[in-house]
Design an enzyme around this catalytic site. Sequence first.
Site, short mmCIF file in Angstrom:
data_model
loop_
_atom_site.label_atom_id
_atom_site.label_comp_id
_atom_site.label_asym_id
_atom_site.label_seq_id
_atom_site.Cartn_x
_atom_site.Cartn_y
_atom_site.Cartn_z
N TYR A 206 3.31 -0.21 5.12
CA TYR A 206 3.58 -1.22 5.93
C TYR A 206 2.79 -2.26 5.77
O TYR A 206 2.51 -3.12 6.61
CB TYR A 206 3.59 -0.85 7.39
CG TYR A 206 4.00 0.49 7.93
CD1 TYR A 206 5.14 0.90 7.34
CD2 TYR A 206 3.47 1.09 8.43
CE1 TYR A 206 5.53 2.50 7.58
CE2 TYR A 206 3.63 2.55 8.82
CZ TYR A 206 4.83 3.14 8.14
OH TYR A 206 5.11 4.38 8.88
N HIS A 207 2.46 -2.49 4.47
CA HIS A 207 1.40 -3.81 4.25
C HIS A 207 2.12 -4.73 3.00
O HIS A 207 1.40 -4.93 2.07
CB HIS A 207 -0.01 -3.28 4.10
CG HIS A 207 -0.53 -2.64 5.12
ND1 HIS A 207 -1.56 -1.65 4.80
CD2 HIS A 207 -0.45 -2.54 6.30
CE1 HIS A 207 -1.83 -0.97 5.94
NE2 HIS A 207 -1.31 -1.86 6.87
N PRO A 208 3.15 -4.85 2.83
CA PRO A 208 3.87 -6.05 1.74
C PRO A 208 3.27 -7.28 2.12
O PRO A 208 3.37 -7.92 2.86
CB PRO A 208 5.38 -5.79 2.15
CG PRO A 208 5.32 -5.66 3.70
CD PRO A 208 4.42 -4.97 4.02
N HIS B 48 0.85 -1.27 -0.08
CA HIS B 48 0.04 0.05 0.14
C HIS B 48 0.91 1.18 0.07
O HIS B 48 1.55 1.55 1.05
CB HIS B 48 -0.92 -0.18 1.41
CG HIS B 48 -2.10 -0.90 1.06
ND1 HIS B 48 -2.55 -1.60 2.25
CD2 HIS B 48 -2.95 -1.44 0.19
CE1 HIS B 48 -3.58 -2.33 1.97
NE2 HIS B 48 -3.71 -2.17 0.66
#
Length: 538
Positions: free
Chosen positions: A472-474, A299
């Site tokens: 922070y959403h890999p 994101h």
Amino acid sequence: MEADYVIVGGGSAGSTLAARLSEDPNVTVCLLEAGGRGDGLLVRTPAAVVAMLPGRPKINNWAYETAPQPGLNGRRGYQPRGKALGGSSAINAMLYVRGHAKDYDEWAELGCDGWDWQSVLPYFQKSENNERGGDDLHGGSGPLQVSDQKSPRPITEAFIRAGRSLQIRHREDFNTGDNEGIGLYQVTQFHGEARNGERCSAAAAYLHPVMDRPNLTVITRAHASRILFDGKRAIGVCYRRRRSDHEVRARQEVILCGGAFNSPQLLQLSGVGRREDINPHGIDMVHELPGVGQNLQDHLDFTLAYKSKDRDNFGISVPGGVSLLRHVLNWRKSGEGMIATPFAEGAAFLKTDPTEDRADVQLHFVISIVDDHARKLHMGHGFSCHICVLRPNSRGSVGLTSADAMAAPLIDPQFLADSRDLDILIKGVRKAQQIMTAEPLAGYIHKELFMQGDVDDVALEQHIRARADTIYHPVGTCKMGTDPLAVVDPSLRVHGLDGLRVVDASVMPRLIGGNTNAPTIMIAEKAADIIRGATAHA
């Protein structure tokens, strides 16, 4: 040393899986975690995330950087990831968000049988101890404490009222399968007991209470360096601890729970992946699997920030410091007050186009000025609004920088490589600006910090390329499915290998429309049942 199951990574997935598998006293589990126990005061205190997130110094945080991003003016992005039991749930904003039901139905359509919304909902419920109690959508007796916010600030309520004045629907619950609207996030936080107001990381929920089980061995400060193979079967893991190399053997399975960066990196270090990613580093090939490290999705986020004369939020000032001490004492006594905040208190999921079938941007309203992941500080007080594209079209990759397992992975998200993402983000920023400048929130603004006055789309694009970065959403680098780039099957077994699974956010074939912590815990809950079922029928 030997165990039935060797789990690599004690983050949100690994903590959950180790606790669930070790419920069977006839099964032995060994969990390897590169960080520490994740139970210190900084982790337990919600507002102390500001000390861990920036990575200066690296406290419970891998603090990775990306490769230079052409879409972001050649800048290197910052990628904080949790390095402790609990993983990123030990350093995140504690937001409990599942995403949209259609996100999971699309997983099933992509060949991930058994991962549609109705199939995964029971595992969300199983994990959850919601303060509001259990019902057809929520769990009331699971390990993970999910709480209403203890003391949301008045400015956050103003954000919600400003959105409602623009006819955005008010939503009390963002986790019903449809999340469009504006309101307050629920958080993974202890409620109604001695630890009221403390962070409830995955480790605090699942692992810390069962660390004394005789069939569970947890080894911290253990950096996995290589998967051990006998032919095409995984038989153990080599790890480094206190400058010495050790091995632990797996009688049943090795299970990778390192996340979207570390799981593909460990596979590549072990000779599993694309030949062109592995051979240049002098590593012997064990199994060619072209999807390892591919399909990275994240994101991308852009932040609006405002100075304010309101001091009932976090800021740098003498009165603010005095107030903060009072809030600390209040939190230690009651678990409430501003120290209990997730910082990102206000939520909005919005459609940038009414023809969209679900919200395509997400807002995080934050009760402080956020600049470069809190690595740049500003005097005074203020507030921020994050805007991210929920289902990016850009795809990146994770590779090796070295054959040295202690080296950081090569992270290349390829942010804005697909121009559609920029178009959606610009529209999302415009939606956010409308809320920020609507009453009653507009009354809190003293001045805008970065974009003063009217900014056209050309100038806004320049701002985005100069300041946007991850929120922070890999996910996606060991994607689940049956297509040629799939790394694991719907039972999370690595294609073409025996005794090896991946259980973490890297298996998501597509990024869900929300924060990824709750879905990662769900994946581990479901994986535990899959693994137990496989053992029962062996």
